[in-house]
Design a protein around this motif. Structure first.
Motif, PDB file in Angstrom:
ATOM      1  N   GLU A 139       0.831  -1.203   0.000  1.00 59.55           N
ATOM      2  CA  GLU A 139       0.000   0.000   0.000  1.00 59.55           C
ATOM      3  C   GLU A 139       0.866   1.254   0.000  1.00 59.55           C
ATOM      4  O   GLU A 139       0.566   2.223  -0.708  1.00 59.55           O
ATOM      5  CB  GLU A 139      -0.922  -0.014   1.219  1.00 59.55           C
ATOM      6  CG  GLU A 139      -2.000  -1.092   1.151  1.00 59.55           C
ATOM      7  CD  GLU A 139      -2.736  -1.254   2.474  1.00 59.55           C
ATOM      8  OE1 GLU A 139      -2.337  -0.617   3.472  1.00 59.55           O
ATOM      9  OE2 GLU A 139      -3.717  -2.036   2.509  1.00 59.55           O
ATOM     10  N   LYS A 140       1.937   1.242   0.786  1.00 56.59           N
ATOM     11  CA  LYS A 140       2.824   2.414   0.843  1.00 56.59           C
ATOM     12  C   LYS A 140       3.552   2.614  -0.482  1.00 56.59           C
ATOM     13  O   LYS A 140       3.636   3.734  -0.995  1.00 56.59           O
ATOM     14  CB  LYS A 140       3.821   2.250   1.980  1.00 56.59           C
ATOM     15  CG  LYS A 140       4.883   3.358   2.072  1.00 56.59           C
ATOM     16  CD  LYS A 140       4.270   4.751   2.177  1.00 56.59           C
ATOM     17  CE  LYS A 140       3.520   4.947   3.483  1.00 56.59           C
ATOM     18  NZ  LYS A 140       3.065   6.343   3.670  1.00 56.59           N
ATOM     19  N   GLU A 181       1.060   3.918  -2.973  1.00 60.37           N
ATOM     20  CA  GLU A 181       0.686   5.295  -2.608  1.00 60.37           C
ATOM     21  C   GLU A 181       1.731   6.293  -3.095  1.00 60.37           C
ATOM     22  O   GLU A 181       1.400   7.330  -3.687  1.00 60.37           O
ATOM     23  CB  GLU A 181       0.552   5.395  -1.092  1.00 60.37           C
ATOM     24  CG  GLU A 181       0.378   6.817  -0.548  1.00 60.37           C
ATOM     25  CD  GLU A 181       0.650   6.899   0.942  1.00 60.37           C
ATOM     26  OE1 GLU A 181       1.301   7.864   1.378  1.00 60.37           O
ATOM     27  OE2 GLU A 181       0.218   5.988   1.681  1.00 60.37           O
ATOM     28  N   LEU A 182       2.992   5.983  -2.879  1.00 61.27           N
ATOM     29  CA  LEU A 182       4.078   6.865  -3.304  1.00 61.27           C
ATOM     30  C   LEU A 182       4.162   6.949  -4.823  1.00 61.27           C
ATOM     31  O   LEU A 182       4.359   8.030  -5.393  1.00 61.27           O
ATOM     32  CB  LEU A 182       5.406   6.376  -2.730  1.00 61.27           C
ATOM     33  CG  LEU A 182       5.531   6.394  -1.200  1.00 61.27           C
ATOM     34  CD1 LEU A 182       6.817   5.693  -0.763  1.00 61.27           C
ATOM     35  CD2 LEU A 182       5.496   7.813  -0.668  1.00 61.27           C
ATOM     36  N   LEU A 221       1.737   6.496  -7.031  1.00 62.00           N
ATOM     37  CA  LEU A 221       0.600   7.258  -7.554  1.00 62.00           C
ATOM     38  C   LEU A 221       0.734   8.743  -7.230  1.00 62.00           C
ATOM     39  O   LEU A 221       0.318   9.593  -8.027  1.00 62.00           O
ATOM     40  CB  LEU A 221      -0.702   6.708  -6.971  1.00 62.00           C
ATOM     41  CG  LEU A 221      -1.091   5.302  -7.452  1.00 62.00           C
ATOM     42  CD1 LEU A 221      -2.299   4.783  -6.682  1.00 62.00           C
ATOM     43  CD2 LEU A 221      -1.381   5.305  -8.952  1.00 62.00           C
ATOM     44  N   GLY A 222       1.327   9.045  -6.081  1.00 59.00           N
ATOM     45  CA  GLY A 222       1.547  10.444  -5.729  1.00 59.00           C
ATOM     46  C   GLY A 222       2.434  11.136  -6.746  1.00 59.00           C
ATOM     47  O   GLY A 222       2.136  12.241  -7.202  1.00 59.00           O
ATOM     48  N   GLN A 260      -4.438   2.311 -12.345  1.00 58.11           N
ATOM     49  CA  GLN A 260      -3.268   2.742 -11.582  1.00 58.11           C
ATOM     50  C   GLN A 260      -1.977   2.378 -12.312  1.00 58.11           C
ATOM     51  O   GLN A 260      -1.052   3.203 -12.392  1.00 58.11           O
ATOM     52  CB  GLN A 260      -3.294   2.111 -10.192  1.00 58.11           C
ATOM     53  CG  GLN A 260      -4.404   2.640  -9.300  1.00 58.11           C
ATOM     54  CD  GLN A 260      -4.555   1.847  -8.020  1.00 58.11           C
ATOM     55  OE1 GLN A 260      -4.204   0.661  -7.951  1.00 58.11           O
ATOM     56  NE2 GLN A 260      -5.068   2.488  -6.981  1.00 58.11           N
TER      57      GLN A 260
END
Length: 241
Positions: free
Chosen positions: A119-120, A123-124, A126-127, A170
């Protein structure tokens, strides 16, 4: 009569050769997950960790304790522009840590199975995919896309083939960032006259090859191999070794 037989045999031989090459090319497939670690190597590392086999387990302990390997890692970015030198050099160490966190959390995910790491990493990714717009063509730009590009490409490969919650949308968004922001710098490096240390060519090439594996792109993969073997660059096998 003998010459005729030899001629026929040669023709049949060449036909069989080209047929075998054609079948080999048709059967050629990229291994996923791949790039740095395949399923087999991941399973081997998991077994070494479970058995606390040294020195592998000691290396895992170092990885696990590193601040960029934490599932609660707090990023410095994402940044719209990143660079190792020039006007935006202030982003260097910060974006490098962010991309290390992308890579190391993906690796921690496949080694431990702890979803928080996947998940982390996602998340990074996609950021940055939603924010990063440009890598200026400074002196160090090829080094940046080679070193940092490999991290995000590898992480994307791992998540794509091991983390079921990563969606096609994604994946496409992250691929767009790689294709539009990182890849042009690599392509420009391939077309420039040699100006860097010999290690830069292989650094760019391994990231370019990694992207080829990620996208199942044989043309890109062959281009990377050809560059390493034949290009007019300080980092080719002929010039560097």
């Amino acid at each position: 009569m003998r010459k005729l037989k030899i001629s026929v045999l040669l023709k049949v031989g060449f036909y069989c050769l080209f047929l075998s090459i054609g079948l080999e090319m048709q059967a050629r497939k990229f291994v996923h997950p791949g790039i740095l670690h395949t399923t087999k190597s991941i399973e081997r590392m998991r077994a070494q960790i479970a058995d606390k086999e040294y020195p592998a387990y000691g290396s895992f302990e170092l990885l696990k304790s590193h601040h960029c390997s934490q599932a609660d890692y707090q990023p410095f970015g994402p940044f719209e522009v990143i660079s190792r030198d020039g006007e935006f050099r202030h982003t260097k160490s910060k974006m490098e840590q962010d991309f290390s966190a992308v890579y190391q959390n993906a690796l921690m995910w496949v080694l431990t199975g702890e979803k928080a790491h996947a998940e982390k990493s996602l998340e990074l990714l996609l950021g940055y995919a939603g924010t990063l717009k440009r890598i200026p063509e400074t002196n160090d730009a090829p080094l940046l896309v080679g070193l940092e590009g490999l991290k995000i490409i590898y992480a994307t490969e791992m998540l794509r083939h091991t983390y079921k919650k990563m969606t096609v949308i994604q994946f496409n968004e992250i691929s767009r960032m790689i294709r539009e922001v990182f890849l042009p710098v690599m392509e420009n490096f391939y077309h420039r006259k040699p100006y860097t240390n010999g290690n830069w060519g292989p650094i760019v090439t391994k990231a370019y090859m990694a992207a080829a594996i990620l996208w199942d792109n044989e043309e890109m993969y062959d281009k990377a191999v050809d560059f390493y073997l034949h290009a007019n660059d300080n980092g080719t096998i002929a010039h560097y070794i």
